[in-house]
Design a protein around this motif. Structure first.
Motif, PDB file in Angstrom:
ATOM      1  N   PRO A 169       0.805  -1.242   0.000  1.00 21.76           N
ATOM      2  CA  PRO A 169       0.000   0.000   0.000  1.00 21.76           C
ATOM      3  C   PRO A 169       0.828   1.277   0.000  1.00 21.76           C
ATOM      4  N   ASP A 170       1.977   1.278   0.687  1.00 22.00           N
ATOM      5  CA  ASP A 170       2.824   2.475   0.742  1.00 22.00           C
ATOM      6  C   ASP A 170       3.417   2.828  -0.621  1.00 22.00           C
ATOM      7  N   LEU A 171       3.442   1.864  -1.527  1.00 19.75           N
ATOM      8  CA  LEU A 171       4.118   2.053  -2.810  1.00 19.75           C
ATOM      9  C   LEU A 171       3.155   2.188  -3.992  1.00 19.75           C
ATOM     10  N   VAL A 172       1.867   1.998  -3.750  1.00 17.86           N
ATOM     11  CA  VAL A 172       0.895   1.960  -4.847  1.00 17.86           C
ATOM     12  C   VAL A 172       0.847   3.270  -5.628  1.00 17.86           C
ATOM     13  N   SER A 173       0.841   4.395  -4.950  1.00 21.91           N
ATOM     14  CA  SER A 173       0.736   5.687  -5.618  1.00 21.91           C
ATOM     15  C   SER A 173       1.892   5.916  -6.590  1.00 21.91           C
ATOM     16  N   ASN A 174       3.126   5.695  -6.125  1.00 16.99           N
ATOM     17  CA  ASN A 174       4.289   5.865  -6.988  1.00 16.99           C
ATOM     18  C   ASN A 174       4.316   4.827  -8.104  1.00 16.99           C
ATOM     19  N   PHE A 175       3.891   3.618  -7.771  1.00 18.21           N
ATOM     20  CA  PHE A 175       3.840   2.548  -8.765  1.00 18.21           C
ATOM     21  C   PHE A 175       2.930   2.928  -9.930  1.00 18.21           C
ATOM     22  N   LYS A 176       1.748   3.422  -9.619  1.00 20.78           N
ATOM     23  CA  LYS A 176       0.802   3.813 -10.665  1.00 20.78           C
ATOM     24  C   LYS A 176       1.317   4.997 -11.473  1.00 20.78           C
ATOM     25  N   MET A 177       1.940   5.948 -10.791  1.00 24.21           N
ATOM     26  CA  MET A 177       2.477   7.124 -11.476  1.00 24.21           C
ATOM     27  C   MET A 177       3.572   6.724 -12.463  1.00 24.21           C
ATOM     28  N   ASN A 178       4.493   5.867 -12.008  1.00 24.52           N
ATOM     29  CA  ASN A 178       5.586   5.427 -12.872  1.00 24.52           C
ATOM     30  C   ASN A 178       5.069   4.598 -14.046  1.00 24.52           C
ATOM     31  N   ALA A 179       4.094   3.723 -13.773  1.00 24.20           N
ATOM     32  CA  ALA A 179       3.528   2.895 -14.842  1.00 24.20           C
ATOM     33  C   ALA A 179       2.819   3.753 -15.877  1.00 24.20           C
ATOM     34  N   GLY A 180       2.111   4.781 -15.412  1.00 22.34           N
ATOM     35  CA  GLY A 180       1.405   5.679 -16.322  1.00 22.34           C
ATOM     36  C   GLY A 180       2.347   6.466 -17.208  1.00 22.34           C
ATOM     37  N   ASP A 181       3.547   6.744 -16.695  1.00 23.15           N
ATOM     38  CA  ASP A 181       4.542   7.507 -17.456  1.00 23.15           C
ATOM     39  C   ASP A 181       5.369   6.632 -18.390  1.00 23.15           C
ATOM     40  N   THR A 182       5.335   5.321 -18.170  1.00 26.08           N
ATOM     41  CA  THR A 182       6.190   4.426 -18.956  1.00 26.08           C
ATOM     42  C   THR A 182       5.376   3.360 -19.685  1.00 26.08           C
ATOM     43  N   MET A 183       5.161   2.237 -19.038  1.00 24.12           N
ATOM     44  CA  MET A 183       4.520   1.071 -19.653  1.00 24.12           C
ATOM     45  C   MET A 183       3.143   1.394 -20.247  1.00 24.12           C
ATOM     46  N   TYR A 184       2.358   2.205 -19.559  1.00 21.53           N
ATOM     47  CA  TYR A 184       0.974   2.460 -19.964  1.00 21.53           C
ATOM     48  C   TYR A 184       0.800   3.771 -20.731  1.00 21.53           C
ATOM     49  N   HIS A 185       1.902   4.453 -20.970  1.00 24.91           N
ATOM     50  CA  HIS A 185       1.839   5.805 -21.552  1.00 24.91           C
ATOM     51  C   HIS A 185       1.149   5.841 -22.917  1.00 24.91           C
ATOM     52  N   THR A 186       1.350   4.812 -23.729  1.00 26.66           N
ATOM     53  CA  THR A 186       0.826   4.826 -25.104  1.00 26.66           C
ATOM     54  C   THR A 186      -0.518   4.109 -25.251  1.00 26.66           C
ATOM     55  N   VAL A 187      -1.086   3.627 -24.155  1.00 29.20           N
ATOM     56  CA  VAL A 187      -2.362   2.896 -24.234  1.00 29.20           C
ATOM     57  C   VAL A 187      -3.491   3.872 -24.554  1.00 29.20           C
ATOM     58  N   LYS A 188      -4.167   3.636 -25.664  1.00 25.27           N
ATOM     59  CA  LYS A 188      -5.290   4.486 -26.066  1.00 25.27           C
ATOM     60  C   LYS A 188      -6.556   4.067 -25.320  1.00 25.27           C
TER      61      LYS A 188
END
Length: 210
Positions: free
Chosen positions: A120-139
Motif C-alpha cells: 500500500p505504501d508504494l501503490v501511488s508511486n507505482f501507478k504514477m511510474n507505470a502511467g509515465d512508462t509502460m501504460y503511456h501509449t495505451v489508447k
C-alpha cells in the motif's frame, strides 16, 4: 364532395403530424448517439466476478483466461488449512506479471494492472511510474472501438524462489525473491523476465521491488 375533401385534409394533417413526431424522435436519438456519446450499454466497464475479501484480491470480467487460472491457484492456496507462503509468493508474482504486462484488456492508460499486489505504501508511486512508462501509449477503449496492438501475456514460468529478509521502514520482513520469465501471444518487444521481491506483512504478501 365537400365532405370528402375535408376528410382527406384531416387524414393528411394527421399523417403530417405523425411524420413530424417521428422525425423529432429520430433526431433526438441521433443527437444522443453521435454528440453525447454511445449508449450506456455500449460503454466498456469492469465488473467484479469474485473477491477474496480477507486479502483484497479480485477477479474481474475483463481479466484474461490465464489470470483466471492463476487466481484459482491463489484461491486454493489461501483457502488451505495452512497457507504455504512460498507457493503464495509464486502465484501472486504470476498474477502480477499477467495483469501488469497485459495491456490489451485495459480500458484506459490509467487502468494500471497488478496494483492490488503492491504494498500500500508504494501503490501511488507505482501507478504514477507505470502511467509515465509502460501504460503511456495505451489508447482509451471506453467505447470498445480501440484500434491498437497491445501485449497479452500467455504464460508465466517461475524459475526459482529464494527465501530471504528485506529491510523496509526500519523493520525487517520475511521475504521471497521470485525469478520469472513470461511469454506473450505476440512478441511486440516488451520485457519478458524479472526478479521480484515479495515481503510478508502480517498474514499477507506484497510486492515491494523488481
Amino acid at each position: 364532395m365537400k365532405r370528402v375533401l375535408n376528410k382527406n385534409k384531416l387524414f393528411y394533417f394527421i399523417m403530417s403530424f405523425v411524420i413530424i413526431v417521428i422525425l423529432i424522435i429520430t433526431g433526438v436519438k441521433v443527437y444522443k448517439d453521435f454528440f453525447s456519446g454511445k449508449k450506456e450499454d455500449d460503454v466498456v466497464t469492469k465488473n467484479t466476478l469474485e473477491a477474496l475479501e480477507l486479502y483484497g484480491y479480485t477477479l474481474d470480467d475483463l481479466d484474461t483466461d490465464l489470470y483466471k487460472e492463476y487466481f484459482e491457484e491463489l484461491k486454493n492456496i489461501l483457502n488451505s488449512e495452512e497457507v504455504d507462503y512460498e507457493s503464495y509468493a509464486k502465484v501472486i508474482v504470476k498474477l502480477f506479471v499477467t495483469d501488469f504486462y497485459t495491456l490489451d484488456n485495459k480500458v484506459t492508460s490509467t487502468d494500471i494492472g497488478g496494483a492490488e499486489f503492491i504494498h500500500p505504501d508504494l501503490v501511488s508511486n507505482f501507478k504514477m511510474n507505470a502511467g509515465d512508462t509502460m501504460y503511456h501509449t495505451v489508447k482509451t477503449n471506453i467505447n470498445g472501438d480501440r484500434q491498437q496492438y497491445l501485449p497479452v501475456v500467455s504464460k508465466v514460468e517461475v524459475n526459482g524462489v529464494e527465501k530471504s529478509t528485506y529491510a523496509y521502514n526500519e523493520k525487517e520482513y520475511e521475504a521471497y525473491k521470485v525469478s520469472v520469465t513470461w511469454e506473450y501471444e505476440k512478441d511486440l518487444g516488451y520485457e519478458s523476465k524479472g526478479v521480484f521481491t515479495v515481503i510478508k506483512d502480517s498474514n499477507k504478501l506484497y510486492l515491494v521491488e523488481k
